[in-house]
Scaffold this motif. Structure first.
Motif, PDB file in Angstrom:
ATOM      1  N   SER A  56      72.180  77.664  63.575  1.00  0.00           N
ATOM      2  CA  SER A  56      71.997  77.448  65.002  1.00  0.00           C
ATOM      3  C   SER A  56      70.918  76.390  65.163  1.00  0.00           C
ATOM      4  O   SER A  56      70.588  75.674  64.218  1.00  0.00           O
ATOM      5  CB  SER A  56      71.602  78.765  65.692  1.00  0.00           C
ATOM      6  N   GLU A  57      70.365  76.292  66.371  1.00  0.00           N
ATOM      7  CA  GLU A  57      69.215  75.433  66.602  1.00  0.00           C
ATOM      8  C   GLU A  57      68.005  76.305  66.881  1.00  0.00           C
ATOM      9  O   GLU A  57      68.091  77.280  67.639  1.00  0.00           O
ATOM     10  CB  GLU A  57      69.476  74.475  67.768  1.00  0.00           C
ATOM     11  N   VAL A  58      66.884  75.986  66.249  1.00  0.00           N
ATOM     12  CA  VAL A  58      65.688  76.814  66.328  1.00  0.00           C
ATOM     13  C   VAL A  58      64.514  75.972  66.824  1.00  0.00           C
ATOM     14  O   VAL A  58      64.544  74.744  66.784  1.00  0.00           O
ATOM     15  CB  VAL A  58      65.350  77.424  64.950  1.00  0.00           C
ATOM     16  N   TYR A  59      63.485  76.674  67.302  1.00  0.00           N
ATOM     17  CA  TYR A  59      62.255  75.988  67.667  1.00  0.00           C
ATOM     18  C   TYR A  59      61.554  75.482  66.408  1.00  0.00           C
ATOM     19  O   TYR A  59      61.526  76.159  65.376  1.00  0.00           O
ATOM     20  CB  TYR A  59      61.306  76.933  68.399  1.00  0.00           C
ATOM     21  N   ALA A  60      60.973  74.297  66.503  1.00  0.00           N
ATOM     22  CA  ALA A  60      60.024  73.823  65.489  1.00  0.00           C
ATOM     23  C   ALA A  60      58.630  74.107  66.045  1.00  0.00           C
ATOM     24  O   ALA A  60      58.307  73.673  67.162  1.00  0.00           O
ATOM     25  CB  ALA A  60      60.213  72.339  65.220  1.00  0.00           C
ATOM     26  N   VAL A  61      57.814  74.847  65.300  1.00  0.00           N
ATOM     27  CA  VAL A  61      56.525  75.299  65.829  1.00  0.00           C
ATOM     28  C   VAL A  61      55.412  75.055  64.824  1.00  0.00           C
ATOM     29  O   VAL A  61      55.640  74.942  63.618  1.00  0.00           O
ATOM     30  CB  VAL A  61      56.564  76.799  66.211  1.00  0.00           C
ATOM     31  N   LYS A  62      54.202  74.976  65.366  1.00  0.00           N
ATOM     32  CA  LYS A  62      52.985  74.985  64.570  1.00  0.00           C
ATOM     33  C   LYS A  62      52.126  76.134  65.066  1.00  0.00           C
ATOM     34  O   LYS A  62      51.899  76.280  66.273  1.00  0.00           O
ATOM     35  CB  LYS A  62      52.213  73.678  64.727  1.00  0.00           C
ATOM     36  N   GLU A  63      51.647  76.957  64.133  1.00  0.00           N
ATOM     37  CA  GLU A  63      50.798  78.076  64.512  1.00  0.00           C
ATOM     38  C   GLU A  63      49.332  77.671  64.410  1.00  0.00           C
ATOM     39  O   GLU A  63      48.892  77.136  63.381  1.00  0.00           O
ATOM     40  CB  GLU A  63      51.068  79.279  63.607  1.00  0.00           C
ATOM     41  N   GLY A  64      48.595  77.896  65.490  1.00  0.00           N
ATOM     42  CA  GLY A  64      47.173  77.569  65.497  1.00  0.00           C
ATOM     43  C   GLY A  64      46.940  76.093  65.265  1.00  0.00           C
ATOM     44  O   GLY A  64      47.506  75.246  65.932  1.00  0.00           O
ATOM     45  N   GLN A  65      46.111  75.769  64.263  1.00  0.00           N
ATOM     46  CA  GLN A  65      45.775  74.381  63.948  1.00  0.00           C
ATOM     47  C   GLN A  65      46.566  73.835  62.765  1.00  0.00           C
ATOM     48  O   GLN A  65      46.202  72.819  62.186  1.00  0.00           O
ATOM     49  CB  GLN A  65      44.271  74.284  63.636  1.00  0.00           C
ATOM     50  N   SER A  66      47.656  74.488  62.414  1.00  0.00           N
ATOM     51  CA  SER A  66      48.470  74.056  61.285  1.00  0.00           C
ATOM     52  C   SER A  66      49.020  72.648  61.514  1.00  0.00           C
ATOM     53  O   SER A  66      49.339  72.262  62.639  1.00  0.00           O
ATOM     54  CB  SER A  66      49.634  75.031  61.064  1.00  0.00           C
ATOM     55  N   ASP A  67      49.153  71.869  60.435  1.00  0.00           N
ATOM     56  CA  ASP A  67      49.685  70.513  60.518  1.00  0.00           C
ATOM     57  C   ASP A  67      51.196  70.471  60.308  1.00  0.00           C
ATOM     58  O   ASP A  67      51.843  69.486  60.655  1.00  0.00           O
ATOM     59  CB  ASP A  67      49.015  69.616  59.470  1.00  0.00           C
ATOM     60  N   GLY A  68      51.758  71.517  59.701  1.00  0.00           N
ATOM     61  CA  GLY A  68      53.172  71.496  59.342  1.00  0.00           C
ATOM     62  C   GLY A  68      54.034  72.283  60.311  1.00  0.00           C
ATOM     63  O   GLY A  68      53.622  73.324  60.837  1.00  0.00           O
ATOM     64  N   TRP A  69      55.251  71.773  60.546  1.00  0.00           N
ATOM     65  CA  TRP A  69      56.202  72.457  61.410  1.00  0.00           C
ATOM     66  C   TRP A  69      56.940  73.533  60.627  1.00  0.00           C
ATOM     67  O   TRP A  69      57.247  73.360  59.445  1.00  0.00           O
ATOM     68  CB  TRP A  69      57.219  71.464  61.971  1.00  0.00           C
ATOM     69  N   SER A  70      57.237  74.632  61.296  1.00  0.00           N
ATOM     70  CA  SER A  70      58.034  75.700  60.704  1.00  0.00           C
ATOM     71  C   SER A  70      59.047  76.178  61.731  1.00  0.00           C
ATOM     72  O   SER A  70      58.970  75.843  62.912  1.00  0.00           O
ATOM     73  CB  SER A  70      57.145  76.859  60.229  1.00  0.00           C
ATOM     74  N   ALA A  71      60.017  76.956  61.279  1.00  0.00           N
ATOM     75  CA  ALA A  71      61.091  77.418  62.159  1.00  0.00           C
ATOM     76  C   ALA A  71      60.694  78.693  62.883  1.00  0.00           C
ATOM     77  O   ALA A  71      59.988  79.549  62.342  1.00  0.00           O
ATOM     78  CB  ALA A  71      62.361  77.652  61.351  1.00  0.00           C
ATOM     79  N   CYS A  72      61.186  78.818  64.107  1.00  0.00           N
ATOM     80  CA  CYS A  72      60.958  80.022  64.904  1.00  0.00           C
ATOM     81  C   CYS A  72      62.215  80.287  65.726  1.00  0.00           C
ATOM     82  O   CYS A  72      62.769  79.369  66.338  1.00  0.00           O
ATOM     83  CB  CYS A  72      59.747  79.849  65.820  1.00  0.00           C
ATOM     84  N   GLY A  73      62.653  81.542  65.749  1.00  0.00           N
ATOM     85  CA  GLY A  73      63.848  81.910  66.498  1.00  0.00           C
ATOM     86  C   GLY A  73      63.547  82.190  67.962  1.00  0.00           C
ATOM     87  O   GLY A  73      62.725  81.520  68.591  1.00  0.00           O
ATOM     88  N   TYR A  74      64.158  83.207  68.483  1.00  0.00           N
ATOM     89  CA  TYR A  74      64.099  83.504  69.920  1.00  0.00           C
ATOM     90  C   TYR A  74      62.712  83.973  70.354  1.00  0.00           C
ATOM     91  O   TYR A  74      62.070  84.760  69.661  1.00  0.00           O
ATOM     92  CB  TYR A  74      65.143  84.570  70.246  1.00  0.00           C
ATOM     93  N   ILE A  75      62.238  83.476  71.509  1.00  0.00           N
ATOM     94  CA  ILE A  75      60.991  83.926  72.131  1.00  0.00           C
ATOM     95  C   ILE A  75      61.344  84.430  73.526  1.00  0.00           C
ATOM     96  O   ILE A  75      61.696  83.643  74.412  1.00  0.00           O
ATOM     97  CB  ILE A  75      59.949  82.793  72.212  1.00  0.00           C
ATOM     98  N   ASP A  76      61.289  85.732  73.734  1.00  0.00           N
ATOM     99  CA  ASP A  76      61.707  86.333  74.999  1.00  0.00           C
ATOM    100  C   ASP A  76      60.801  85.871  76.142  1.00  0.00           C
ATOM    101  O   ASP A  76      59.575  85.885  76.020  1.00  0.00           O
ATOM    102  CB  ASP A  76      61.657  87.864  74.882  1.00  0.00           C
ATOM    103  N   GLY A  77      61.427  85.420  77.227  1.00  0.00           N
ATOM    104  CA  GLY A  77      60.678  85.000  78.396  1.00  0.00           C
ATOM    105  C   GLY A  77      60.285  83.542  78.403  1.00  0.00           C
ATOM    106  O   GLY A  77      59.737  83.056  79.404  1.00  0.00           O
TER     107      GLY A  77
END
Length: 293
Positions: A56-77
């Motif tokens: 499918s298509e997923v969010y590309a996210v960075k947690e906090g001050q991280s420099d690298g993108w990672s995958a994230c699925g559904y975020i309710d709301g």
């Protein structure tokens, strides 16, 4: 979206995490945390899990001050709008319920949108598809038919100039916008796409007669035309095909699902121009790729 968390299962089994259990022994909360995510301005192909893995298509996210993108699925709301980079605060709750088919899972909920900026996110990966997924996708099956006085010359050129790389795993999937999309991968660095597929209906009578010289090896139940587009919706040069949708001829079910897409192209005019002395009469190419949908 459920995601199996093996760590939660182990910790709960040995009592390392204090599980907030219901009195009736049903659903329990095994972990809870809140944190800030940067969400990229566009989604990318990735693999999610719901009973089985699917693309499918997923969010590309960075947690906090991280420099690298990672995958994230559904975020309710979370009401996402393409073209904007977000900073959001979310909660992440892990659950355990042995009455469920998949007893451990995690749910993410939006707490607040901190910022929303119109921009193109930088250094995004082209996909989050693991090799364990695309390595199991069959490679394209390439065939061609040549009728020419100098047949060997044309066949030699066809062997060395395939429009679709024959060592790339081609995958079809539906994007969040419901458009049919295509990506082909050899490894994490060698990627074609993702491309948007513009589809057009065609009747069998509209297909070139030349295709009858190289018929699809399946029961055909539909046909059309696919035009491959980039993100700006511009057509990719020489990357449009006539399409036959095929069912396996040995399918056991009375209503089998489509399992193969046959991409066809008549290159007669191209080779007549490219090799005017080769006596080219007909050149047809075909790729068989799995539907995966």
């Amino acid at each position: 979206m459920k995601a199996i968390n093996l760590g939660v299962l182990v910790f709960c089994a040995f009592g390392i995490i204090s599980c907030d259990s219901n009195d009736d022994g049903g659903r329990t909360v095994t972990d809870y945390k809140e944190y800030v995510l940067t969400v990229a301005s566009k989604k990318v192909p990735g693999v999610l899990y719901d009973v089985h893995d699917f693309l499918s298509e997923v969010y590309a996210v960075k947690e906090g001050q991280s420099d690298g993108w990672s995958a994230c699925g559904y975020i309710d709301g979370f009401e996402y709008e393409k073209g904007y980079e977000y900073r959001i605060k979310i909660s992440e709750t892990s659950y355990l319920d042995w009455a469920m088919g998949d007893p451990a899972w995690t749910e993410r909920d939006l707490i607040e949108v901190i910022s929303k900026d119109k921009k193109d996110s930088e250094n995004l990966p082209s996909h989050f598809i693991p090799a364990t997924y695309y390595d199991n996708v069959p490679l394209p099956q390439y065939r061609y038919m040549v009728d020419a006085d100098n047949k060997e010359l044309i066949e030699e050129n066809l062997k060395g100039h395939s429009l679709i790389p024959l060592d790339y795993h081609a995958i079809l999937y539906r994007g969040e916008d419901k458009f049919l999309k295509w990506i082909a991968l050899k490894d994490n660095q060698k990627v074609l796409g993702p491309y948007i597929i513009q589809t057009k209906n065609k009747t069998p009578e509209e297909m070139p007669e030349s295709y009858k010289s190289l018929p699809p090896e399946a029961q055909i139940v539909g046909c059309g035309e696919w035009i491959f587009l980039d993100e700006a919706l511009d057509a990719i040069d020489n990357f449009s095909f006539d399409v036959f949708i095929g069912y396996a001829t040995n399918a056991k079910s009375d209503r089998p699902s489509a399992d193969t897409i046959y991409l066809y192209k008549d290159l007669t005019e191209h080779y007549q121009t490219e090799y005017p002395d080769a006596g080219v009469k007909t050149v047809v190419i075909s790729y068989a790729v799995p539907s995966m949908m």
